[in-house]
Design a protein around this motif. Structure first.
Motif, short mmCIF file in Angstrom:
data_model
loop_
_atom_site.label_atom_id
_atom_site.label_comp_id
_atom_site.label_asym_id
_atom_site.label_seq_id
_atom_site.Cartn_x
_atom_site.Cartn_y
_atom_site.Cartn_z
N LYS A 1 -8.86 3.66 1.15
CA LYS A 1 -7.48 3.28 0.34
C LYS A 1 -6.71 4.73 -0.02
CE LYS A 1 -6.92 -1.03 -0.30
NZ LYS A 1 -5.86 -1.74 -0.15
N GLY A 2 -6.96 5.06 -1.25
CA GLY A 2 -6.08 6.10 -1.84
C GLY A 2 -6.46 7.29 -1.05
N PRO B 1 2.64 7.58 3.69
CA PRO B 1 3.33 6.90 2.88
C PRO B 1 2.51 5.73 2.47
CG PRO B 1 4.10 6.76 4.92
CD PRO B 1 3.17 7.83 5.19
N PHE B 2 1.57 5.55 1.48
CA PHE B 2 0.75 4.66 1.29
C PHE B 2 1.30 3.31 0.95
CE2 PHE B 2 -1.49 8.44 0.17
CZ PHE B 2 -2.70 8.38 0.67
N GLY B 3 2.54 3.34 0.46
CA GLY B 3 3.13 2.06 -0.08
C GLY B 3 3.78 1.45 1.40
N ILE C 1 -0.97 0.69 2.93
CA ILE C 1 -2.46 1.02 2.72
C ILE C 1 -2.56 0.69 1.13
CG2 ILE C 1 -3.71 3.20 2.54
CD1 ILE C 1 -1.76 4.72 4.69
N LEU C 2 -1.53 0.94 0.18
CA LEU C 2 -1.83 0.41 -1.06
C LEU C 2 -0.88 -0.33 -1.51
CD1 LEU C 2 -2.54 3.94 -2.52
CD2 LEU C 2 -4.27 2.41 -2.42
N THR C 3 -1.19 -1.53 -2.29
CA THR C 3 -0.30 -2.31 -2.76
C THR C 3 0.42 -1.85 -4.00
OG1 THR C 3 -1.74 -3.35 -4.57
CG2 THR C 3 -2.14 -4.57 -2.30
#
Length: 117
Positions: free
Chosen positions: A42-43, A95-97, A101-103
């Protein structure tokens, strides 16, 4: 009256559609921002950043301390996690969003955690 499978399926669908939505609502646990920041799938913030409570940090990114003072505008810190390439096209931060990758809720939980550092 004789019911076949189609009639039963239609009846079940109608019953489900008329039930209150609350009957299906599941209580949600608050997300743990620290756990997300440490989670390798995740993060994974600890891979590149040092922060209090994290073991074996990376040193590619800046240390994550005094985050509320450094980013008093929550939207700025959220935007960095969502997609730092908008601010810094040369970044190695994923770019996690944008990459899902992350909500949004997970990003918000990480920001909550970072604001405690």
């Amino acid at each position: 009256m004789h019911f076949n499978r189609l009639h039963l399926a239609i009846a079940a669908t109608l019953v489900a559609l008329t039930m209150p939505v609350a009957a299906y609502a599941q209580p949600t646990e608050p997300l743990d921002g620290k756990a997300l920041a440490l989670n390798r799938s995740k993060g994974n913030c600890i891979t590149c950043h040092e922060f209090k409570g994290g073991d074996f940090p990376g040193s590619i990114g800046p240390a994550l301390n005094d985050m509320k003072a450094r980013f008093p505008d929550r939207k700025e810190l959220t935007a960095i996690i969502e997609d730092e390439t908008k601010r810094n096209p040369e970044t190695v931060m994923p770019p996690f969003g944008r990459n899902l990758i992350l909500t949004d809720k997970e990003i918000s939980a990480i920001v909550d955690f970072l604001y405690q550092l």
